[in-house]
Design a protein around this motif. Structure first.
Motif, PDB file in Angstrom:
ATOM      1  N   ALA A 113       9.405   6.384  -4.802  1.00 13.53           N
ATOM      2  CA  ALA A 113       9.907   7.731  -4.701  1.00 13.53           C
ATOM      3  C   ALA A 113      11.207   7.611  -3.956  1.00 13.53           C
ATOM      4  O   ALA A 113      12.273   8.445  -4.417  1.00 13.53           O
ATOM      5  CB  ALA A 113       8.860   8.533  -4.065  1.00 13.53           C
ATOM      6  N   GLN A 114      11.377   7.041  -2.763  1.00 12.69           N
ATOM      7  CA  GLN A 114      12.420   7.081  -2.010  1.00 12.69           C
ATOM      8  C   GLN A 114      13.564   6.129  -2.576  1.00 12.69           C
ATOM      9  O   GLN A 114      14.854   6.815  -2.494  1.00 12.69           O
ATOM     10  CB  GLN A 114      12.264   6.286  -0.684  1.00 12.69           C
ATOM     11  N   ARG A 115      13.466   5.130  -3.102  1.00 15.29           N
ATOM     12  CA  ARG A 115      14.551   4.477  -3.771  1.00 15.29           C
ATOM     13  C   ARG A 115      14.919   5.324  -5.168  1.00 15.29           C
ATOM     14  O   ARG A 115      16.129   5.433  -5.268  1.00 15.29           O
ATOM     15  CB  ARG A 115      13.989   2.986  -4.410  1.00 15.29           C
ATOM     16  N   ASN A 116      14.035   6.009  -5.853  1.00 11.47           N
ATOM     17  CA  ASN A 116      14.495   7.101  -6.805  1.00 11.47           C
ATOM     18  C   ASN A 116      15.415   7.966  -6.445  1.00 11.47           C
ATOM     19  O   ASN A 116      16.542   8.335  -7.035  1.00 11.47           O
ATOM     20  CB  ASN A 116      13.167   7.493  -7.766  1.00 11.47           C
ATOM     21  N   LYS A 117      15.062   8.502  -5.181  1.00 10.08           N
ATOM     22  CA  LYS A 117      15.720   9.616  -4.532  1.00 10.08           C
ATOM     23  C   LYS A 117      17.077   9.040  -4.387  1.00 10.08           C
ATOM     24  O   LYS A 117      18.075   9.715  -4.698  1.00 10.08           O
ATOM     25  CB  LYS A 117      15.058  10.322  -3.462  1.00 10.08           C
ATOM     26  N   GLU A 118      17.381   8.005  -3.748  1.00  7.09           N
ATOM     27  CA  GLU A 118      18.428   7.315  -3.427  1.00  7.09           C
ATOM     28  C   GLU A 118      19.362   6.970  -4.553  1.00  7.09           C
ATOM     29  O   GLU A 118      20.544   7.315  -4.426  1.00  7.09           O
ATOM     30  CB  GLU A 118      18.193   5.845  -2.664  1.00  7.09           C
ATOM     31  N   TRP A 119      18.851   6.498  -5.524  1.00  4.07           N
ATOM     32  CA  TRP A 119      19.686   6.162  -7.033  1.00  4.07           C
ATOM     33  C   TRP A 119      20.010   7.251  -7.461  1.00  4.07           C
ATOM     34  O   TRP A 119      21.048   7.426  -8.156  1.00  4.07           O
ATOM     35  CB  TRP A 119      18.721   5.413  -7.822  1.00  4.07           C
ATOM     36  N   GLU A 120      19.229   8.509  -7.477  1.00  7.70           N
ATOM     37  CA  GLU A 120      19.516   9.625  -7.773  1.00  7.70           C
ATOM     38  C   GLU A 120      20.756  10.207  -7.284  1.00  7.70           C
ATOM     39  O   GLU A 120      21.690  10.874  -7.861  1.00  7.70           O
ATOM     40  CB  GLU A 120      18.436  10.940  -8.137  1.00  7.70           C
ATOM     41  N   LEU A 171       0.666  -1.159   0.141  1.00  9.78           N
ATOM     42  CA  LEU A 171      -0.041  -0.199   0.057  1.00  9.78           C
ATOM     43  C   LEU A 171       0.857   1.243   0.017  1.00  9.78           C
ATOM     44  O   LEU A 171       0.191   2.518  -0.487  1.00  9.78           O
ATOM     45  CB  LEU A 171      -1.104  -0.062   1.309  1.00  9.78           C
ATOM     46  N   ASN A 172       2.157   1.110   0.375  1.00  7.11           N
ATOM     47  CA  ASN A 172       3.036   2.139   0.311  1.00  7.11           C
ATOM     48  C   ASN A 172       3.852   2.154  -1.127  1.00  7.11           C
ATOM     49  O   ASN A 172       5.100   2.917  -0.960  1.00  7.11           O
ATOM     50  CB  ASN A 172       3.928   2.363   1.570  1.00  7.11           C
ATOM     51  N   ALA A 173       3.483   1.561  -1.957  1.00  6.66           N
ATOM     52  CA  ALA A 173       4.536   1.240  -3.158  1.00  6.66           C
ATOM     53  C   ALA A 173       4.922   2.648  -3.555  1.00  6.66           C
ATOM     54  O   ALA A 173       6.080   2.887  -4.134  1.00  6.66           O
ATOM     55  CB  ALA A 173       3.599   0.549  -4.160  1.00  6.66           C
ATOM     56  N   TRP A 174       3.770   3.587  -3.845  1.00  6.80           N
ATOM     57  CA  TRP A 174       4.584   4.828  -4.604  1.00  6.80           C
ATOM     58  C   TRP A 174       5.587   5.707  -3.517  1.00  6.80           C
ATOM     59  O   TRP A 174       6.413   6.012  -4.189  1.00  6.80           O
ATOM     60  CB  TRP A 174       3.262   5.940  -4.748  1.00  6.80           C
ATOM     61  N   LYS A 175       5.406   5.532  -2.360  1.00  7.42           N
ATOM     62  CA  LYS A 175       6.374   6.017  -1.216  1.00  7.42           C
ATOM     63  C   LYS A 175       7.797   5.518  -1.574  1.00  7.42           C
ATOM     64  O   LYS A 175       8.653   6.031  -1.614  1.00  7.42           O
ATOM     65  CB  LYS A 175       5.884   6.069   0.113  1.00  7.42           C
TER      66      LYS A 175
END
Length: 63
Positions: A46-53, A39-43
């Motif tokens: 977003a967190q993984r994308n931020k870390e990868w960036e 249920l928190n998939a979008w969060k």
């Protein structure tokens, strides 16, 4: 019941958590360990994308 059926997925169309891969692959994210995580998939995305960036920026600046 296989291990795959015990994992949770997030349906991006209905925005519901699903136990096991029920919806078409193009409409789901996962697997996740729990219904709450699904249920928190979008969060989580977003967190993984931020870390990868951030990692990518550190790598680029180290060149």
């Amino acid at each position: 019941m296989s291990d795959k059926d015990k994992q949770w997925y997030f349906n991006t169309v209905t925005e519901q958590a699903e136990l096991g891969p029920q919806s078409p692959i193009s409409q789901r994210m996962g697997p996740y360990a729990s219904e709450k995580d699904a249920l928190n998939a979008w969060k989580i995305v977003a967190q993984r994308n931020k870390e990868w960036e951030e990692q990518d920026n550190r790598w680029k600046s180290a060149k």
